[in-house]
Design an enzyme around this catalytic site. Structure first.
Site, short mmCIF file in Angstrom:
data_model
loop_
_atom_site.label_atom_id
_atom_site.label_comp_id
_atom_site.label_asym_id
_atom_site.label_seq_id
_atom_site.Cartn_x
_atom_site.Cartn_y
_atom_site.Cartn_z
N SER A 153 0.84 -1.20 0.00
CA SER A 153 0.00 0.00 0.00
C SER A 153 0.88 1.26 0.00
O SER A 153 1.77 1.40 0.84
CB SER A 153 -0.88 -0.05 1.26
OG SER A 153 -1.65 1.11 1.39
N THR A 262 -15.03 7.57 -8.23
CA THR A 262 -16.17 8.19 -7.57
C THR A 262 -17.04 8.89 -8.60
O THR A 262 -16.56 9.29 -9.66
CB THR A 262 -15.72 9.21 -6.51
OG1 THR A 262 -16.87 9.70 -5.82
CG2 THR A 262 -15.01 10.40 -7.12
N LYS A 265 -16.88 13.61 -7.80
CA LYS A 265 -15.90 14.67 -8.03
C LYS A 265 -16.00 15.12 -9.49
O LYS A 265 -16.82 15.97 -9.83
CB LYS A 265 -14.52 14.20 -7.59
CG LYS A 265 -14.54 13.84 -6.09
CD LYS A 265 -13.21 13.55 -5.52
CE LYS A 265 -13.26 12.87 -4.16
NZ LYS A 265 -13.66 13.69 -3.03
N1 PMP Z 1 -10.39 8.10 -2.62
C1 PMP Z 1 -9.78 9.30 -2.55
C2 PMP Z 1 -8.37 9.39 -3.01
C3 PMP Z 1 -10.46 10.42 -2.07
O1 PMP Z 1 -9.85 11.60 -1.99
C4 PMP Z 1 -11.81 10.28 -1.66
C5 PMP Z 1 -12.64 11.45 -1.16
N2 PMP Z 1 -12.05 12.59 -0.81
C6 PMP Z 1 -12.39 9.02 -1.73
C7 PMP Z 1 -11.67 7.96 -2.22
C8 PMP Z 1 -13.81 8.82 -1.30
O2 PMP Z 1 -14.68 9.22 -2.31
P1 PMP Z 1 -16.17 9.70 -1.97
O3 PMP Z 1 -16.08 11.15 -1.62
O4 PMP Z 1 -16.96 9.41 -3.19
O5 PMP Z 1 -16.62 8.89 -0.78
#
Ligand code: PMP
Length: 431
Positions: A153, A262, A265
């Site tokens: 990770s 997602t 965004k």
């Molecule tokens: N992965 C990353 C890298 C993020 O920055 C975020 C949200 N800031 C997420 C996953 C989670 O996405 P969501 O806002 O749709 O829950």
């Protein structure tokens, strides 16, 4: 449609066997979509930016211009997207009415899953109630599926990935230094050759705006027979000919086993997803607790997201305009001598380096200028690297950019007009 491990990695065999067992036991779940067609949510033919761009503005007591939104393309305020949600509410009601397997699946859900699979060139897609849940649930489910998993990770992976990885009891976690392929390789080489391995990483890292080398990471994955799990949350909609993210831009989507994204965004709506080979998607669908035991996304959200994804895939001008705006903004900052960190992405960090000053700068931007730029402080970023994180979008006009640069210039006490990108000579802000 292919993936780099369809034969080699033991997880693919595991999924096929698990699915066969589930079928034999009569526990295979088929979605029974409840309502009618998904095709009534059209994309529109506009090829140009609207004359008066919609601004995702947040209304406190007055109109403010938002500079920190993750609705990077302004899709959340696109009339075609909002209208899709309104139409779906009228047609399907406000809520989903159940979990995906029990009364919560509409044809919109399955159409969106097909659309996302197609976007990433994968066989299947699976929606989750958020990007957070898609990471947490998928990683935890994969890493508890077989004994002996080792997850490699990236040190800067998002909290949702860490939650899934940490929640996978019985698996081992090896953290590699951020975007450091030599460190990753050393750690892969040191691991037992026969252990099932997964490399979890992101494409665009949202706080520093740096981008990983997906092709090189996948090459290491092949060499050490590891699977790859890529979070494209800050890249989907924005990069690649159709907005498929950095993996599309770099022509390597077929080398990544699981691409996560997602809808909240670049697509401006809500929800998360993973795309992968059909056996992996089927396995997650039937085994991931965070998918099975929660109410499905409301049809209105899904209709809006489906419309947005279709629109964004088609509208290359949105991506072009966003990058044009990002460059225009950087040019203005540079000219005014306002310090910023040069990144290979759309993210423009303004280094401040102190939590108190960062909070004050943000407050004064809002109170004195009506400019909304949230302070990014510890623990989101390490102490001493506090910053404003600005995200210029297609909707930011020249006048808005001039106003932001003038405000920053005044509030940071910039006196010179020296070049200001980090690595270049930076004008000293007044204390
Ligand atoms: N992965 C990353 C890298 C993020 O920055 C975020 C949200 N800031 C997420 C996953 C989670 O996405 P969501 O806002 O749709 O829950």
């Amino acid at each position: 449609m292919s993936s780099n491990h369809s034969d080699g990695h033991p997880f693919y065999r595991f999924c096929r066997t698990a699915l066969a067992d589930i079928r034999t036991q009569g526990r295979y779940r088929q979605f029974t979509p409840l309502a009618r067609e998904a095709d009534r949510y059209p994309v529109y033919e506009q090829e140009e930016a609207p004359a008066t761009p919609a601004t995702p503005a947040c209304d406190h007591d007055r109109e403010v211009v938002v500079w920190s939104a993750n609705d990077y393309l302004g899709m959340g305020v696109e009339p075609v997207v909002m209208n899709a949600a309104i139409a779906a509410i009228r047609e399907h009601g406000a809520g989903a009415g159940g979990t995906r397997n029990i009364a919560g699946t509409s044809p919109l859900h399955t159409a969106l899953e097909r659309e996302l699979a197609d976007l990433h060139g994968k066989e299947g897609g699976l929606l989750f109630v958020s990007g957070y849940v898609s990471n947490q649930a998928s990683l935890q489910t994969i890493l508890t599926s077989m004994p002996g998993w080792i997850c490699f990770s990236d040190r800067l992976n998002h909290a949702s990935m860490i939650a899934g990885i940490k929640g996978a009891r019985g698996s081992t976690t090896v953290i590699f230094e951020h975007n450091d392929l030599a460190d990753l390789e050393a750690k892969l080489a040191a691991a037992p050759a026969d252990a099932p391995k997964l490399i979890a990483f992101e494409s665009v890292y949202s706080m520093d705006g740096d981008i990983s080398d997906i092709a090189a990471t996948c090459a290491l994955a092949r060499k050490y027979n590891a699977m790859t799990y890529l979070d494209e949350v800050h890249a989907v909609g924005l990069y690649g000919a159709q907005g498929g993210g950095i993996s599309e831009r770099d022509g390597v989507a077929d080398q990544v086993d699981i691409i996560e994204g997602t809808l909240a965004k670049g697509f401006g709506v809500h929800g998360g997803y993973v795309t992968a080979s059909s056996e992996i998607i089927e396995y997650l669908r039937l085994a991931a607790s965070g998918f099975i035991f929660t109410t499905a996304l409301p049809p209105a959200v899904v209709a809006a997201a489906l419309t947005s994804v279709r629109q964004v895939r088609k509208d290359g001008w949105r991506r072009d305009r966003m990058f044009e705006r990002v460059n225009a903004f950087r040019a203005r900052l540079r000219k005014a001598g306002v310090p910023f960190t040069m990144t290979p992405s759309h993210i423009v960090p303004i280094p401040v380096g102190d939590a108190q000053r960062c909070r004050e700068l943000s407050d004064r931007l809002l109170n004195e200028y009506g400019l909304y730029a949230t302070p990014i402080n510890y623990p989101t970023v390490p102490r001493g690297t506090e910053r404003l994180r600005l995200t210029p979008g297609p909707f930011h006009t020249d006048a808005m950019m001039d106003q932001m640069v003038a405000a920053l210039s005044t509030l940071m006490g910039i006196r010179t007009t020296a070049p200001a990108a980090v690595g270049e000579k930076v004008a000293e802000p007044a204390r």
